[in-house]
Design a protein around this motif. Structure first.
Motif, mmCIF file in Angstrom:
data_model
loop_
_atom_site.group_PDB
_atom_site.id
_atom_site.type_symbol
_atom_site.label_atom_id
_atom_site.label_comp_id
_atom_site.label_asym_id
_atom_site.label_seq_id
_atom_site.Cartn_x
_atom_site.Cartn_y
_atom_site.Cartn_z
ATOM 1 N N ASP A 1 0.203 -2.796 0.407
ATOM 2 C CA ASP A 1 1.023 -2.630 -0.789
ATOM 3 C C ASP A 1 1.894 -3.866 -0.975
ATOM 4 O OD1 ASP A 1 0.071 -0.078 -1.360
ATOM 5 O OD2 ASP A 1 1.569 0.878 -0.104
ATOM 6 N N GLN B 1 4.936 -5.514 -3.417
ATOM 7 C CA GLN B 1 5.943 -5.273 -4.440
ATOM 8 C C GLN B 1 6.353 -6.623 -5.016
ATOM 9 O OE1 GLN B 1 9.463 -3.284 -3.083
ATOM 10 N NE2 GLN B 1 10.241 -3.011 -5.135
ATOM 11 N N HIS C 1 -0.478 -4.830 -10.274
ATOM 12 C CA HIS C 1 0.848 -4.901 -9.677
ATOM 13 C C HIS C 1 1.897 -4.661 -10.760
ATOM 14 C CE1 HIS C 1 -0.346 -6.124 -5.728
ATOM 15 N NE2 HIS C 1 -0.995 -7.174 -6.190
#
Length: 55
Positions: A5, A7, A48
């Motif tokens: 993941d 960010q 994203h």
């Protein structure tokens, strides 16, 4: 295969600029891209979501 993941976070001052520039720490490895191409083109393409924060 595994997924990580990621960010994506932009400071508000950076997000309000027309251009985004970055380098690899040298004077020859510099890239300048329109911020809209990153936020509305590339990042959605790679799934994203961008967070904009006040720094």
């Amino acid at each position: 295969m595994f997924f990580i993941d990621v960010q994506i976070v932009f400071g508000k001052d950076v997000a309000n600029q027309e251009w985004y520039g970055c380098s690899d720490g040298t004077t020859t490895g510099y890239m300048k891209v329109k911020k809209e191409q990153i936020m509305n083109g590339f990042l959605p393409y790679v799934n994203h979501v961008v967070s904009v924060v006040e720094v």
